[in-house]
Design an enzyme around this catalytic site. Structure first.
Site, PDB file in Angstrom:
ATOM      1  N   LYS A   1      -0.374   3.586  26.375  1.00 55.98           N
ATOM      2  CA  LYS A   1      -0.859   4.605  27.319  1.00 55.98           C
ATOM      3  C   LYS A   1      -0.066   5.910  27.182  1.00 55.98           C
ATOM      4  CE  LYS A   1      -2.680   1.237  30.639  1.00 55.98           C
ATOM      5  NZ  LYS A   1      -2.770   0.864  32.084  1.00 55.98           N
TER       6      LYS A   1
ATOM      7  N   ASN B   1       1.990   2.451  33.257  1.00 59.25           N
ATOM      8  CA  ASN B   1       2.548   1.125  32.926  1.00 59.25           C
ATOM      9  C   ASN B   1       2.499   0.809  31.425  1.00 59.25           C
ATOM     10  OD1 ASN B   1      -0.167   0.575  32.760  1.00 59.25           O
ATOM     11  ND2 ASN B   1      -0.176  -1.044  34.294  1.00 59.25           N
TER      12      ASN B   1
ATOM     13  N   TYR C   1     -13.000   2.328  32.072  1.00 53.97           N
ATOM     14  CA  TYR C   1     -12.508   1.730  33.321  1.00 53.97           C
ATOM     15  C   TYR C   1     -13.598   1.658  34.386  1.00 53.97           C
ATOM     16  CZ  TYR C   1      -7.633   1.647  31.746  1.00 53.97           C
ATOM     17  OH  TYR C   1      -6.459   1.370  31.089  1.00 53.97           O
TER      18      TYR C   1
ATOM     19  N   HIS D   1      -2.100  -1.265  27.866  1.00 53.97           N
ATOM     20  CA  HIS D   1      -3.259  -2.023  28.357  1.00 53.97           C
ATOM     21  C   HIS D   1      -3.419  -3.259  27.492  1.00 53.97           C
ATOM     22  CE1 HIS D   1      -7.416  -3.158  29.229  1.00 53.97           C
ATOM     23  NE2 HIS D   1      -7.614  -3.160  27.924  1.00 53.97           N
TER      24      HIS D   1
ATOM     25  N   GLU E   1     -14.163  -3.916  24.335  1.00 53.57           N
ATOM     26  CA  GLU E   1     -13.200  -2.816  24.240  1.00 53.57           C
ATOM     27  C   GLU E   1     -12.916  -2.445  22.785  1.00 53.57           C
ATOM     28  OE1 GLU E   1     -11.086  -4.066  28.475  1.00 53.57           O
ATOM     29  OE2 GLU E   1      -9.948  -4.275  26.614  1.00 53.57           O
TER      30      GLU E   1
ATOM     31  N   PHE F   1      -7.560   3.816  43.468  1.00 51.13           N
ATOM     32  CA  PHE F   1      -6.717   4.457  42.456  1.00 51.13           C
ATOM     33  C   PHE F   1      -7.514   4.989  41.264  1.00 51.13           C
ATOM     34  CE2 PHE F   1      -6.631  -0.163  41.607  1.00 51.13           C
ATOM     35  CZ  PHE F   1      -7.085  -0.201  40.294  1.00 51.13           C
TER      36      PHE F   1
END
Ligand code: ATP
Ligand code: MG
Length: 139
Positions: free
Chosen positions: A11, A114, A51, A117, A128, A59
């Site tokens: 990320k 974070n 997403y 993924h 994905e 969020f």
């Protein structure tokens, strides 16, 4: 190859901090083979599509803003039991709860930034991977 791949992204936070090389090495040392890899940046539209399952979550806006804030590295990884084992390699979503030695424990600072993924099912791994790579880009 079905059932033996997972999809990952490094990320924007981890790329910006210069952790890309260490994370790729960590993944290889855990027994994964890289079968596709790309350095790219998500548009708002692409991030929203990726997403989409989180669209109604509080969020969501922050997630899209974060995931479009800078370049990412997308990759397809191959190994036996790829999906489940990779969830253990990356650790819990919230780095404060991630086990010592996991990628999120080592490189992530917060639940939104974070570091990585990882797909949550074989079905989503295939979706994905196909979202980022065509058949000619996979080895
Ligand atoms: P990922 O899908 O990125 O591998 P995950 O499967 O561990 O993470 P999900 O529940 O799928 O977690 O959430 C997707 C992403 O949304 C998380 O990685 C995190 O960046 C963000 N996110 C999830 N929960 C929260 C939250 N409570 N607050 C802020 N961001 C969150
Ligand atoms: Mg998830």
């Amino acid at each position: 190859m079905s059932g033996k791949i997972t999809f990952t992204m490094i990320k924007p936070d981890a790329v910006a901090k210069g952790h890309t090389g260490k994370i790729i090495d960590h993944v290889i040392q855990k027994g994964y083979k890289l079968v596709a890899m790309k350095y790219t940046r998500l548009s708002e539209e692409k991030a929203g599509e990726f997403y989409a399952i989180h669209r109604e979550r509080p969020f969501f806006k922050d997630l899209i803003a974060f995931m479009t804030s800078g370049p990412i590295v997308a990759a397809v990884l191959e190994k036996e039991n790829a999906v489940a084992d990779y969830r253990n390699v990356i650790g819990a979503t919230d780095p404060a709860k991630a086990e010592v030695g996991t990628i999120r424990n080592l490189y992530a600072k917060s639940i939104d930034a974070n570091a990585v993924h990882g797909s949550d099912s074989d079905e989503n791994a295939a979706i994905e991977a196909a979202f980022f790579f065509n058949g000619f880009e996979r080895f």
